[in-house]
Design a protein around this motif. Structure first.
Motif, short mmCIF file in Angstrom:
data_model
loop_
_atom_site.label_atom_id
_atom_site.label_comp_id
_atom_site.label_asym_id
_atom_site.label_seq_id
_atom_site.Cartn_x
_atom_site.Cartn_y
_atom_site.Cartn_z
N GLU A 99 16.96 81.84 21.99
CA GLU A 99 17.26 80.61 22.73
C GLU A 99 16.43 79.44 22.21
OE1 GLU A 99 19.69 83.08 25.04
OE2 GLU A 99 17.65 83.51 24.47
N ASP A 128 26.14 79.00 24.47
CA ASP A 128 25.53 80.33 24.44
C ASP A 128 26.27 81.31 25.34
OD1 ASP A 128 23.66 82.29 23.64
OD2 ASP A 128 22.34 81.81 25.31
N LYS A 131 30.06 81.55 23.69
CA LYS A 131 30.00 82.17 22.37
C LYS A 131 31.33 82.05 21.60
CE LYS A 131 26.39 85.47 23.52
NZ LYS A 131 25.32 84.56 23.27
N ASP A 151 22.95 82.92 18.71
CA ASP A 151 22.38 81.73 19.33
C ASP A 151 22.22 80.59 18.32
OD1 ASP A 151 20.90 82.32 22.33
OD2 ASP A 151 21.79 83.95 21.22
#
Length: 172
Positions: A99, A128, A131, A151
């Motif tokens: 992250e 995130d 995706k 990420d």
């Protein structure tokens, strides 16, 4: 009975074992200085750490920022591989260095203002979670490569989205 090196912590998101004491440095990196142990939304906590750590980084030029992203990505691959193996899970919730890298990628080439930082945080968290292709497929890479790569891709998408939005709004 467990020996001292086998003493374990618990992954707050999954209840899985965390790193043995012998790999404290890897655990500090992989959990973004402990943010991954947050009992609520460890990924969000890791993203906030990434945002906070970008504040001093934004004062350096783009080459330094890119070098920092590449360095942390590669270090994150190593440390997240170690921690994932330690807890016996492919992508444990307590690993949040991905992250941090995703947030840093989102913030590259953008003006670092409070409004842009807030938009970047939201855009990255959305990407995130969603995706979009090929981010979800990148999760299938082995070990830390899969943990980190999805990420990184989410950060690329969030950055591109913000570049378009800022230009459409007449910004840089």
């Amino acid at each position: 009975m467990l020996g001292a090196m086998e003493a374990e912590a618990r992954d707050t998101a999954t209840g899985a074992r965390a790193a043995p004491r012998g790999s404290v440095a890897a655990a500090l990196v992989a959990t973004a200085l402990g943010a991954g142990y947050s009992p609520v939304a460890p990924g969000t906590a890791g993203s906030l750490v990434g945002l906070a750590l970008f504040w001093p980084l934004h004062r350096f030029g783009l080459p330094v920022q890119i070098a920092a992203v590449v360095f942390l990505f590669l270090l994150g691959v190593k440390c997240s591989t170690m921690l994932a193996a330690s807890v016996g899970r492919k992508d444990p919730g307590l690993v949040v260095v991905d992250e941090v890298v995703g947030m840093w990628t989102t913030l590259l080439l953008l003006p670092f203002t409070p409004a842009v930082a807030a938009l970047a945080f939201v855009a990255f968290r959305v990407m995130d979670v969603l995706k979009p292709y090929p981010a979800r497929q990148l999760e299938g890479l082995p070990g830390g490569w899969g943990i980190m790569s999805d990420d990184l891709m989410a950060g690329v998408y969030a950055n591109l989205l913000l570049q378009v939005l800022l230009r459409a709004a007449g910004g840089p």
